[in-house]
Scaffold this motif. Structure first.
Motif, PDB file in Angstrom:
ATOM      1  N   ALA A   1       0.811  -1.220   0.000  1.00  0.00           N
ATOM      2  CA  ALA A   1       0.000   0.000   0.000  1.00  0.00           C
ATOM      3  C   ALA A   1       0.846   1.272   0.000  1.00  0.00           C
ATOM      4  N   TYR A   2       1.945   1.262   0.738  1.00  0.00           N
ATOM      5  CA  TYR A   2       2.703   2.509   0.944  1.00  0.00           C
ATOM      6  C   TYR A   2       4.078   2.532   0.260  1.00  0.00           C
ATOM      7  N   GLY A   3       4.575   1.379  -0.137  1.00  0.00           N
ATOM      8  CA  GLY A   3       5.889   1.346  -0.776  1.00  0.00           C
ATOM      9  C   GLY A   3       7.026   1.491   0.230  1.00  0.00           C
ATOM     10  N   PRO A   4       8.283   1.503  -0.262  1.00  0.00           N
ATOM     11  CA  PRO A   4       9.445   1.630   0.636  1.00  0.00           C
ATOM     12  C   PRO A   4       9.405   2.950   1.400  1.00  0.00           C
ATOM     13  N   GLN A   5       9.740   2.890   2.665  1.00  0.00           N
ATOM     14  CA  GLN A   5       9.633   4.085   3.521  1.00  0.00           C
ATOM     15  C   GLN A   5      10.952   4.856   3.655  1.00  0.00           C
ATOM     16  N   HIS A   6      12.077   4.207   3.376  1.00  0.00           N
ATOM     17  CA  HIS A   6      13.398   4.879   3.383  1.00  0.00           C
ATOM     18  C   HIS A   6      13.705   5.570   4.707  1.00  0.00           C
ATOM     19  N   TRP A   7      13.393   4.921   5.811  1.00  0.00           N
ATOM     20  CA  TRP A   7      13.795   5.484   7.105  1.00  0.00           C
ATOM     21  C   TRP A   7      15.254   5.126   7.372  1.00  0.00           C
ATOM     22  N   TRP A   8      15.954   5.848   8.163  1.00  0.00           N
ATOM     23  CA  TRP A   8      15.594   7.025   8.933  1.00  0.00           C
ATOM     24  C   TRP A   8      15.890   8.264   8.114  1.00  0.00           C
ATOM     25  N   PRO A   9      15.054   9.331   8.151  1.00  0.00           N
ATOM     26  CA  PRO A   9      15.362  10.519   7.350  1.00  0.00           C
ATOM     27  C   PRO A   9      16.652  11.198   7.823  1.00  0.00           C
ATOM     28  N   ILE A  10      17.556  11.434   6.880  1.00  0.00           N
ATOM     29  CA  ILE A  10      18.884  11.973   7.199  1.00  0.00           C
ATOM     30  C   ILE A  10      19.135  13.242   6.394  1.00  0.00           C
ATOM     31  N   GLN A  11      19.708  14.259   7.016  1.00  0.00           N
ATOM     32  CA  GLN A  11      20.085  15.485   6.297  1.00  0.00           C
ATOM     33  C   GLN A  11      21.486  15.384   5.712  1.00  0.00           C
ATOM     34  N   ASP A  12      22.406  14.795   6.497  1.00  0.00           N
ATOM     35  CA  ASP A  12      23.816  14.836   6.119  1.00  0.00           C
ATOM     36  C   ASP A  12      24.378  13.416   6.064  1.00  0.00           C
ATOM     37  N   ASP A  13      24.706  12.968   4.857  1.00  0.00           N
ATOM     38  CA  ASP A  13      25.222  11.617   4.693  1.00  0.00           C
ATOM     39  C   ASP A  13      26.612  11.430   5.304  1.00  0.00           C
ATOM     40  N   ALA A  14      27.261  12.530   5.700  1.00  0.00           N
ATOM     41  CA  ALA A  14      28.618  12.419   6.233  1.00  0.00           C
ATOM     42  C   ALA A  14      28.633  11.713   7.590  1.00  0.00           C
ATOM     43  N   ASN A  15      27.583  11.904   8.380  1.00  0.00           N
ATOM     44  CA  ASN A  15      27.559  11.313   9.718  1.00  0.00           C
ATOM     45  C   ASN A  15      26.135  10.853  10.051  1.00  0.00           C
ATOM     46  N   PRO A  16      25.580   9.952   9.248  1.00  0.00           N
ATOM     47  CA  PRO A  16      24.154   9.634   9.399  1.00  0.00           C
ATOM     48  C   PRO A  16      23.802   8.976  10.715  1.00  0.00           C
ATOM     49  N   ARG A  17      24.668   8.116  11.239  1.00  0.00           N
ATOM     50  CA  ARG A  17      24.285   7.372  12.446  1.00  0.00           C
ATOM     51  C   ARG A  17      24.224   8.292  13.665  1.00  0.00           C
ATOM     52  N   PHE A  18      25.131   9.250  13.729  1.00  0.00           N
ATOM     53  CA  PHE A  18      25.041  10.167  14.867  1.00  0.00           C
ATOM     54  C   PHE A  18      23.810  11.059  14.733  1.00  0.00           C
ATOM     55  N   GLU A  19      23.471  11.416  13.520  1.00  0.00           N
ATOM     56  CA  GLU A  19      22.253  12.208  13.306  1.00  0.00           C
ATOM     57  C   GLU A  19      21.017  11.420  13.764  1.00  0.00           C
ATOM     58  N   ILE A  20      21.037  10.107  13.600  1.00  0.00           N
ATOM     59  CA  ILE A  20      19.912   9.281  14.070  1.00  0.00           C
ATOM     60  C   ILE A  20      19.809   9.346  15.594  1.00  0.00           C
ATOM     61  N   LEU A  21      20.932   9.271  16.278  1.00  0.00           N
ATOM     62  CA  LEU A  21      20.920   9.361  17.741  1.00  0.00           C
ATOM     63  C   LEU A  21      20.262  10.667  18.190  1.00  0.00           C
ATOM     64  N   ILE A  22      20.704  11.759  17.568  1.00  0.00           N
ATOM     65  CA  ILE A  22      20.178  13.078  17.937  1.00  0.00           C
ATOM     66  C   ILE A  22      18.691  13.163  17.601  1.00  0.00           C
ATOM     67  N   GLY A  23      18.333  12.711  16.400  1.00  0.00           N
ATOM     68  CA  GLY A  23      16.931  12.785  15.972  1.00  0.00           C
ATOM     69  C   GLY A  23      16.012  11.956  16.844  1.00  0.00           C
ATOM     70  N   ALA A  24      16.502  10.812  17.339  1.00  0.00           N
ATOM     71  CA  ALA A  24      15.660   9.947  18.178  1.00  0.00           C
ATOM     72  C   ALA A  24      15.263  10.641  19.471  1.00  0.00           C
ATOM     73  N   VAL A  25      16.139  11.471  19.998  1.00  0.00           N
ATOM     74  CA  VAL A  25      15.808  12.225  21.217  1.00  0.00           C
ATOM     75  C   VAL A  25      14.921  13.419  20.868  1.00  0.00           C
ATOM     76  N   LEU A  26      15.288  14.135  19.818  1.00  0.00           N
ATOM     77  CA  LEU A  26      14.531  15.342  19.473  1.00  0.00           C
ATOM     78  C   LEU A  26      13.092  15.033  19.066  1.00  0.00           C
ATOM     79  N   THR A  27      12.839  13.856  18.523  1.00  0.00           N
ATOM     80  CA  THR A  27      11.490  13.556  18.029  1.00  0.00           C
ATOM     81  C   THR A  27      10.542  13.055  19.121  1.00  0.00           C
ATOM     82  N   GLN A  28      11.036  12.922  20.342  1.00  0.00           N
ATOM     83  CA  GLN A  28      10.128  12.507  21.422  1.00  0.00           C
ATOM     84  C   GLN A  28       8.982  13.518  21.543  1.00  0.00           C
ATOM     85  N   HIS A  29       7.762  13.077  21.324  1.00  0.00           N
ATOM     86  CA  HIS A  29       6.551  13.912  21.431  1.00  0.00           C
ATOM     87  C   HIS A  29       6.619  15.160  20.549  1.00  0.00           C
TER      88      HIS A  29
END
Ligand code: SF4
Length: 240
Positions: A31-59
């Motif tokens: 129904a929805y196709g590939p979701q391509h998570w996690w959304p990343i701005q900067d491919d240079a350091n994507p995993r650290f951006e995920i750490l930061i985003g996981a906290v910032l997206t709380q609520h």
């Protein structure tokens, strides 16, 4: 009892089988196709951006998280040392909800990351230890810990968030008690070794998409739902 469920131990409720979970995933994927998570701005350091985003997206809605991450990136390289050195970290992440609280959470996460030795050293932790250490940090609960374990460390974890509870309750898979660990363990036990981190990655992203686009909190859009034929609530809406 439905062939897509087995009795949940200690309850009269059905627990989904692996085949049923895969079918649920596949219907949403179609129904929805590939979701391509996690959304990343900067491919240079994507995993650290995920750490930061996981906290910032709380609520907090993702567009506001995106703005806060942009502000952090404009203020310096996105790494733990720079984040810990910012004089006005709450000001930089103002758009991402309760900014003073989240600044403390980011600092706690960054201090742990540095003290633990960065990605290479943390990768050596087994999944249970990784999640336990994350959950011991200020403001990081089971959901945020599992999101980090799944998306930043590619560990096979089911994220048992409010969207999953809502959909599974309507689907006929879950009793009323919303206990995070119980749902996570039930899904992971049912899937066993066959489920990879990539499967959990897409399953969580599809659940979020479905909750937002069809299985709304107040009034689900069952008439246009890809799960209507297999969902207990949807079948009840279909009429004779
Ligand atoms: S049929 Fe209705 S209740 Fe069931 S998953 Fe779809 S939108 Fe939600």
């Amino acid at each position: 009892m439905s062939s897509q469920a087995e009795k949940l131990p200690g309850t009269a409720w059905p627990s989904p089988t692996a085949e049923a979970i895969v079918d649920f995933h596949d219907r949403l994927a179609a129904a929805y196709g590939p979701q391509h998570w996690w959304p990343i701005q900067d491919d240079a350091n994507p995993r650290f951006e995920i750490l930061i985003g996981a906290v910032l997206t709380q609520h907090t809605a993702w567009p506001n998280v995106d703005i806060a991450i942009s502000a952090l990136r404009e203020a310096g390289p996105l790494n733990p040392e720079t984040i810990l050195a910012h004089d006005d970290l709450p000001g930089l992440i103002r758009r991402a909800g309760p900014h003073r609280i989240k600044a403390e959470r980011l600092r706690s996460l960054c201090r742990w990351f540095v003290e633990r030795g960065g990605f290479e050293a943390i990768e050596a932790l087994d999944t249970a230890t990784l999640c336990r250490e994350l959950r011991s940090l200020h403001g990081i609960g089971p959901e945020t810990a599992d999101v980090i374990a799944l998306y930043a460390f590619h560990r096979p974890r089911f994220v048992a968030d409010a969207y999953a509870f809502r959909i599974f309750e309507r689907y006929g898979w879950w009793p009323g008690s919303r206990r995070y660990e119980r749902l996570r363990e039930t899904i992971e036990t049912a899937l066993g070794e066959r489920a990879t981190a990539a499967f959990y990655d897409e399953l969580h992203a599809l659940i979020v998409a479905h909750a937002k686009q069809r299985c709304h909190k107040q009034v689900p859009d069952c008439a246009r739902c890809a799960l209507a034929a297999t969902c207990a609530h949807g079948r009840g809406q279909a009429g004779p």
